[in-house]
Design a protein around this motif. Structure first.
Motif, short mmCIF file in Angstrom:
data_model
loop_
_atom_site.label_atom_id
_atom_site.label_comp_id
_atom_site.label_asym_id
_atom_site.label_seq_id
_atom_site.Cartn_x
_atom_site.Cartn_y
_atom_site.Cartn_z
N LEU A 1 0.83 -1.21 0.00
CA LEU A 1 0.00 0.00 0.00
C LEU A 1 0.87 1.26 0.00
O LEU A 1 0.57 2.23 -0.71
CB LEU A 1 -0.94 0.00 1.21
N PHE A 2 1.93 1.26 0.78
CA PHE A 2 2.82 2.41 0.85
C PHE A 2 3.51 2.66 -0.49
O PHE A 2 3.57 3.79 -0.97
CB PHE A 2 3.85 2.20 1.97
N SER B 1 2.47 1.70 -3.43
CA SER B 1 1.47 2.17 -4.39
C SER B 1 1.16 3.64 -4.15
O SER B 1 0.99 4.42 -5.10
CB SER B 1 0.17 1.36 -4.24
N TYR B 2 1.08 4.04 -2.90
CA TYR B 2 0.79 5.44 -2.59
C TYR B 2 1.90 6.37 -3.06
O TYR B 2 1.65 7.52 -3.43
CB TYR B 2 0.55 5.60 -1.08
N LEU B 3 3.15 5.88 -3.04
CA LEU B 3 4.27 6.70 -3.53
C LEU B 3 4.09 7.09 -5.00
O LEU B 3 4.60 8.11 -5.43
CB LEU B 3 5.60 5.96 -3.35
N VAL C 1 1.58 8.33 -6.32
CA VAL C 1 0.83 9.59 -6.39
C VAL C 1 1.78 10.77 -6.57
O VAL C 1 1.45 11.76 -7.22
CB VAL C 1 -0.04 9.76 -5.12
N PHE C 2 2.97 10.67 -6.01
CA PHE C 2 3.93 11.76 -6.10
C PHE C 2 4.56 11.90 -7.48
O PHE C 2 5.32 12.83 -7.74
CB PHE C 2 5.03 11.61 -5.03
N ARG D 1 2.75 11.92 -10.47
CA ARG D 1 1.61 12.09 -11.38
C ARG D 1 2.03 12.68 -12.73
O ARG D 1 1.38 12.43 -13.73
CB ARG D 1 0.55 12.99 -10.75
N MET E 1 4.53 6.43 -12.26
CA MET E 1 3.40 6.23 -11.37
C MET E 1 2.85 4.81 -11.52
O MET E 1 2.60 4.12 -10.53
CB MET E 1 2.29 7.25 -11.67
N ILE F 1 2.68 1.71 -8.67
CA ILE F 1 1.41 1.05 -8.38
C ILE F 1 1.51 -0.45 -8.67
O ILE F 1 1.02 -1.28 -7.90
CB ILE F 1 0.26 1.71 -9.16
N GLY G 1 3.64 -2.14 -5.92
CA GLY G 1 2.81 -2.25 -4.72
C GLY G 1 1.77 -3.33 -4.84
O GLY G 1 1.54 -4.10 -3.90
#
Length: 120
Positions: free
Chosen positions: A24-25, A27-29, A31-32, A34, A40, A44, A47
């Motif tokens: 999850l972490f 995958s969330y990275l 977002v930075f 984009r 990106m 994802i 993750g």
């Protein structure tokens, strides 16, 4: 206070849970990044693969835990699952063994490995 040991099944479950959070972490990275859809998507995807790997580990330990020996811990009196020659109680962390040769010896998780068995 003595050394606290942990049950092998709980260690593997904790590892699988760590994979979920790591996935999850990661995958969330993504977002930075984009501005770069490829980077990106790569974050994802990595993750997602970590989460899939955790699912495989959870499935594997679930199948493995059906083959364990269930014993009653002499210290806390609760039923616990033993995996291998030596293990620890899932609740009170008491070292356990069902091997008569190892009774009274210092608790060592290496007794579950084949090399250590030959060294007895």
């Amino acid at each position: 206070m003595g050394i606290k040991y942990s049950n092998k099944i709980n260690k593997i479950r904790t590892f699988a849970l760590g994979l979920v959070f790591a996935g999850l972490f990661i995958s969330y990275l993504g977002v930075f990044f984009r501005e770069s859809p490829l980077v990106m998507a790569l974050f994802i995807l990595i993750g997602f693969l970590a989460i899939i790997l955790s699912t495989v580990v959870y499935f594997w330990i679930g199948m493995l835990s059906t083959k364990t020996v269930q014993v009653v811990c002499p210290t806390c009196g609760k039923p616990t699952k033993m995996l291998g020659r030596v293990d620890a109680c899932m609740y009170c962390k008491q070292p356990l063994t069902m091997d008569r040769e190892l009774e009274g010896k210092e608790f060592d998780e290496a007794y579950n490995r084949k090399q250590k068995r030959a060294d007895n």
